[in-house]
Design an enzyme around this catalytic site. Structure first.
Site: not given
Ligand SMILES: *Cc1c(COP(=O)(O)O)cnc(C)c1O
Length: 360
Positions: A102, A172, A196
């Site tokens: 990521w 993030d 998540k």
């Molecule tokens: C799942 C995830 C993403 C991507 O998320 P989307 O909502 O599918 O764009 C980005 N960063 C992290 C840390 C993630 O777990």
């Protein structure tokens, strides 16, 4: 069929109580004669739902008044672009920590808009750890410092807050938000896709310090401007209304369980069950450095990868689903977000022991 235990990294398990309440209210929300999905986002019912969700999130995370809470769409992946478009603010570039898949995507996207200084990287050991603060080479002229406190794929989590010498810190938090208390005032901006640890896919939450917004790169689309959404209280266009409603139910569920400090205790206990066993056996192993073992995503490998398929088959037969690891790591990965009950982790542990007995 009874509900299974879903160890998916995302979209992930939601609290059963939340799903049951949503079911009860699906067709006719609180006697108003329609579903939340059918409501005008500008009507008083939905405005109330959104305001309550925001206020509960503020209370849970202790978000101060000088931070805006935005309910957006586009996933965390859109934030990879929105962050530089809004936060570069005349600076040449930004600092990024590289701890995995990521981080890499965030870095790649920022490069379209400015220079990226990678402050440190753990690629040398297949992203199995996080570089310590002393290893970071910060640029004091960076517009912001970006990192990924929990790499969902590698299962690498950072439990300390980076010190940036006054440069805004951007995180993030897609897979760690709401899993433990954190001090929002240490951050300039926090973002997370909902699927998540918050709610259904389609909702993205951004928490941003007010003074950082309002100066975008030339050519920034209206929909990518934080200020537009902040001024319109996330109602510039139609927000993901049903996602906001479910997230609101999740926030109520978290509050009823004692908030984030209580969640942290439960999460430590859940993850501890798995890591203690991984340390005690030679049949399975954790590929992640001890101090960075994620409480939300627990990758593990079998000493004999030839048994992977059989392990997954047996797990499925016991109602333990979505345990296959990401292709970049191999083996298994158990995602055990807030909504995964400890009984699910115990069931997985029981199966792992049984499988070891049979094949070890
Ligand atoms: C799942 C995830 C993403 C991507 O998320 P989307 O909502 O599918 O764009 C980005 N960063 C992290 C840390 C993630 O777990």
């Amino acid at each position: 069929m009874e509900r299974i235990y879903n160890f998916s990294a995302g979209p992930a398990v939601l609290p059963r109580e939340v799903l049951e309440q949503a079911r009860d209210e699906l067709v006719n929300w609180q006697g108003c004669g329609m579903s939340v999905m059918e409501m005008s986002h500008r009507g008083k019912e939905f405005m109330g739902i959104a305001a309550q969700a925001e206020s509960d999130l503020r209370e849970l995370m202790g978000i101060p008044a000088n931070y805006k809470v935005l309910f957006l769409q586009g996933g965390a992946s859109s934030q990879f672009a929105m962050v530089p478009m809004n936060l570069l603010r005349g600076k040449k570039g930004a600092d990024y920590l590289n701890t995995g898949e990521w981080s890499k995507k965030a870095i790649k996207e920022c490069k379209k808009y400015g220079a990226v200084n990678v402050v440190a990287s753990s690629e040398d050991r297949n992203f199995s750890y996080a570089p310590t603060q002393e290893q970071w080479q910060l640029d004091k002229d960076a517009a912001y410092v970006h990192y990924t406190p929990n790499e969902t794929i590698g299962g690498v989590e950072i439990f300390w807050t980076p010190q940036t010498g006054g440069v805004p810190l951007v995180a993030d938090m897609s897979s760690t938000i709401l899993s433990r208390p954190m001090d929002v005032t240490e951050y300039g901006l926090i973002y997370a896709g909902a699927q998540k640890n918050i709610g259904p896919a389609g909702l993205t939450i951004v928490i941003v310090r007010e003074d950082l917004i309002g100066e975008t790169l030339p050519g920034t689309p209206t929909m990518f401007d934080y200020k537009i959404h902040a001024d319109a209280e996330s109602m510039y266009n139609t927000p993901p209304t049903y996602g906001i409603y479910i997230a609101g139910l999740v926030f109520k569920w978290l509050k009823a369980r004692g908030g984030l400090a209580a969640m942290e205790q439960t999460n430590v206990a859940k993850a501890g069950l798995l890591y203690d066993y991984l340390d005690a056996t030679d049949f399975y192993a954790s590929p992640v450095a001890r101090e960075n073992r994620s409480r939300m995503n627990v990758p593990f490998t079998l000493s004999a990868p030839a048994l992977d398929e059989e392990f997954l088959k047996g797990a499925k037969a016991r109602g333990l689903l979505q345990l296959k690891g990401h292709r970049s790591v191999g083996g298994m990965r158990a995602s055990i977000y807030n909504a995964m009950p400890i009984e699910g982790v115990q069931a997985l542990l029981g199966y792992m022991k049984e499988f070891e007995k049979r094949h070890g």
